[in-house]
Design a protein around this motif. Structure first.
Motif, PDB file in Angstrom:
ATOM      1  N   VAL A 151       0.797  -1.202  -0.019  1.00 31.10           N
ATOM      2  CA  VAL A 151      -0.111  -0.087   0.058  1.00 31.10           C
ATOM      3  C   VAL A 151       0.836   1.180   0.063  1.00 31.10           C
ATOM      4  O   VAL A 151       1.727   1.455   0.819  1.00 31.10           O
ATOM      5  CB  VAL A 151      -0.948   0.052   1.331  1.00 31.10           C
ATOM      6  N   LEU A 152       0.877   2.050  -1.045  1.00 32.76           N
ATOM      7  CA  LEU A 152       1.832   3.175  -1.304  1.00 32.76           C
ATOM      8  C   LEU A 152       1.616   4.186  -0.120  1.00 32.76           C
ATOM      9  O   LEU A 152       2.607   4.951   0.309  1.00 32.76           O
ATOM     10  CB  LEU A 152       1.707   3.733  -2.674  1.00 32.76           C
ATOM     11  N   ARG A 153       0.426   4.448   0.238  1.00 28.71           N
ATOM     12  CA  ARG A 153      -0.053   5.547   1.119  1.00 28.71           C
ATOM     13  C   ARG A 153      -0.927   4.984   2.198  1.00 28.71           C
ATOM     14  O   ARG A 153      -2.104   5.149   2.131  1.00 28.71           O
ATOM     15  CB  ARG A 153      -0.876   6.594   0.276  1.00 28.71           C
ATOM     16  N   PRO A 154      -0.258   4.586   3.201  1.00 30.25           N
ATOM     17  CA  PRO A 154      -1.130   3.788   4.375  1.00 30.25           C
ATOM     18  C   PRO A 154      -1.819   5.107   5.039  1.00 30.25           C
ATOM     19  O   PRO A 154      -1.567   6.141   5.074  1.00 30.25           O
ATOM     20  CB  PRO A 154       0.294   3.450   5.173  1.00 30.25           C
ATOM     21  N   ASP A 155      -3.280   4.346   5.577  1.00 30.06           N
ATOM     22  CA  ASP A 155      -3.945   5.283   6.096  1.00 30.06           C
ATOM     23  C   ASP A 155      -4.519   4.696   7.500  1.00 30.06           C
ATOM     24  O   ASP A 155      -5.555   5.118   7.773  1.00 30.06           O
ATOM     25  CB  ASP A 155      -4.998   5.976   5.280  1.00 30.06           C
ATOM     26  N   TRP A 156      -3.782   3.726   7.944  1.00 29.94           N
ATOM     27  CA  TRP A 156      -4.089   3.363   9.320  1.00 29.94           C
ATOM     28  C   TRP A 156      -4.059   4.215  10.638  1.00 29.94           C
ATOM     29  O   TRP A 156      -2.923   4.699  10.429  1.00 29.94           O
ATOM     30  CB  TRP A 156      -3.698   1.927   9.643  1.00 29.94           C
ATOM     31  N   ILE A 175      11.747  -2.442  11.569  1.00 26.47           N
ATOM     32  CA  ILE A 175      11.810  -0.852  11.842  1.00 26.47           C
ATOM     33  C   ILE A 175      11.751  -0.184  10.600  1.00 26.47           C
ATOM     34  O   ILE A 175      10.993   0.924  10.370  1.00 26.47           O
ATOM     35  CB  ILE A 175      13.403  -0.542  12.343  1.00 26.47           C
ATOM     36  N   LYS A 176      12.155  -0.719   9.578  1.00 26.26           N
ATOM     37  CA  LYS A 176      11.945  -0.095   8.035  1.00 26.26           C
ATOM     38  C   LYS A 176      10.524  -0.247   7.691  1.00 26.26           C
ATOM     39  O   LYS A 176       9.916   0.895   7.207  1.00 26.26           O
ATOM     40  CB  LYS A 176      12.728  -0.956   7.073  1.00 26.26           C
ATOM     41  N   THR A 177       9.951  -1.202   8.033  1.00 24.84           N
ATOM     42  CA  THR A 177       8.534  -1.245   7.684  1.00 24.84           C
ATOM     43  C   THR A 177       7.576  -0.176   8.592  1.00 24.84           C
ATOM     44  O   THR A 177       6.636   0.536   8.172  1.00 24.84           O
ATOM     45  CB  THR A 177       7.696  -2.604   7.782  1.00 24.84           C
ATOM     46  N   LYS A 183       5.742   7.142   8.920  1.00 23.13           N
ATOM     47  CA  LYS A 183       6.264   8.383   8.327  1.00 23.13           C
ATOM     48  C   LYS A 183       5.479   8.820   6.970  1.00 23.13           C
ATOM     49  O   LYS A 183       5.509   9.932   6.873  1.00 23.13           O
ATOM     50  CB  LYS A 183       7.811   8.472   8.125  1.00 23.13           C
ATOM     51  N   GLU A 184       5.076   7.639   6.297  1.00 22.87           N
ATOM     52  CA  GLU A 184       4.561   8.104   4.994  1.00 22.87           C
ATOM     53  C   GLU A 184       2.939   7.846   5.138  1.00 22.87           C
ATOM     54  O   GLU A 184       2.125   8.168   4.158  1.00 22.87           O
ATOM     55  CB  GLU A 184       4.802   7.038   4.127  1.00 22.87           C
ATOM     56  N   SER A 185       2.390   7.743   6.348  1.00 20.50           N
ATOM     57  CA  SER A 185       0.976   7.939   6.502  1.00 20.50           C
ATOM     58  C   SER A 185       0.264   9.098   5.985  1.00 20.50           C
ATOM     59  O   SER A 185       0.674  10.265   6.276  1.00 20.50           O
ATOM     60  CB  SER A 185       0.556   8.068   7.999  1.00 20.50           C
ATOM     61  N   ASP A 186      -1.077   8.933   5.235  1.00 15.43           N
ATOM     62  CA  ASP A 186      -1.752   9.995   4.675  1.00 15.43           C
ATOM     63  C   ASP A 186      -2.249  10.792   6.060  1.00 15.43           C
ATOM     64  O   ASP A 186      -2.476  12.010   5.929  1.00 15.43           O
ATOM     65  CB  ASP A 186      -2.942   9.598   4.158  1.00 15.43           C
TER      66      ASP A 186
END
Length: 252
Positions: A151-156, A175-177, A183-186
């Motif tokens: 999922v490119l733009r996680p929104d959880w 840690i990478k995941t 950090k990349e969450s919508d």
């Protein structure tokens, strides 16, 4: 298939236990590992206010075979702090049997997605456990930590996990995941909100979304400190909430 009533206490390892043995098949007398056909056992597990029938692998090479103690303690902690879950979208890492996600869905009606290794047997077993507990299938994501997340733009709002710090060599991948999900969450570009809890010691803690909540009930030692130090170096903030539940956020 008989259903056995199961106690979480029996899952604690002794100092002589080997984590590696749990993920490997039997070893022949000549030292060569043997492949095992998948076998299952159905067990009745007691969660707060709810009994769940959970099918577990007798042995699984990816260590997704059993429910570990952290699952039950984490479920109890969440039952004491239900405001954390209200109206939130949740992703579980290392779902294993799917029992914790099933408990949360049936008890609180949360929007929850399971995930684990890219492994067909794990996904099918979670689906089986949903069906036998009269629950529609939960969304599931196959993901191996460290690989690009599907999922490119996680929104959880919340990522959860319990007893996932088994293998030190997997810490950088985990840690990478986690860094990607937080950090990349919508939600970072909007007012994602927060909630407050009171810890066992009486301290008020502000919990910001998106967040990672984790329970770890096995041996707490120097290996686990490597994980928390790695999180800090990756720009994540770690707080211990008590009862061996940890809150991890992106640093402001």
């Amino acid at each position: 298939m008989d259903t056995a009533v199961f106690s979480a206490a029996s899952l604690f390892h002794t100092d002589d236990d080997s984590d590696d043995d749990a993920r490997r098949g039997k070893v022949a007398a000549d030292g060569e590992s043997q492949e095992q056909a998948l076998e299952y056992e159905e067990r009745l597990h007691k969660f707060p206010g709810l009994d769940l029938s959970i099918r577990e692998f007798s042995c699984h090479q990816l260590n997704a075979n059993l429910l570990w103690p952290g699952t039950f303690f984490f479920a109890a902690w969440l039952a004491k702090n239900p405001s954390v879950l209200e109206g939130q979208r949740i992703l579980e890492l290392g779902s294993g049997t799917g029992a914790l996600a099933i408990f949360l869905r049936k008890t609180y009606g949360v929007d929850i997605t399971t995930s684990d290794y890219d492994d067909k047997d794990i996904e099918e077993n979670i689906a089986h456990n949903c069906r036998v507990n009269n629950l529609d299938l939960l969304p599931h994501i196959r993901h191996t930590w460290g690989d690009p997340f599907p999922v490119l733009r996680p929104d959880w709002n919340i990522v959860i996990a319990s007893d996932i710090l088994l293998y030190v060599k997997q810490y950088p991948n985990l840690i990478k995941t986690l860094s990607f999900l937080l950090k990349e969450s919508d939600l970072n570009g909007q007012r994602a909100g927060c909630t407050n809890i009171t810890t066992k010691s009486g301290e008020q803690v502000v919990m910001r979304y998106p967040m990672f909540l984790m329970s770890w009930r096995r041996r707490i030692g120097k290996d686990q400190s490597i994980f928390f130090e790695g999180c800090e170096k990756a720009g994540l903030e770690v707080q211990h909430l008590g009862d061996l539940v940890y809150l991890i956020n992106k640093k402001n």
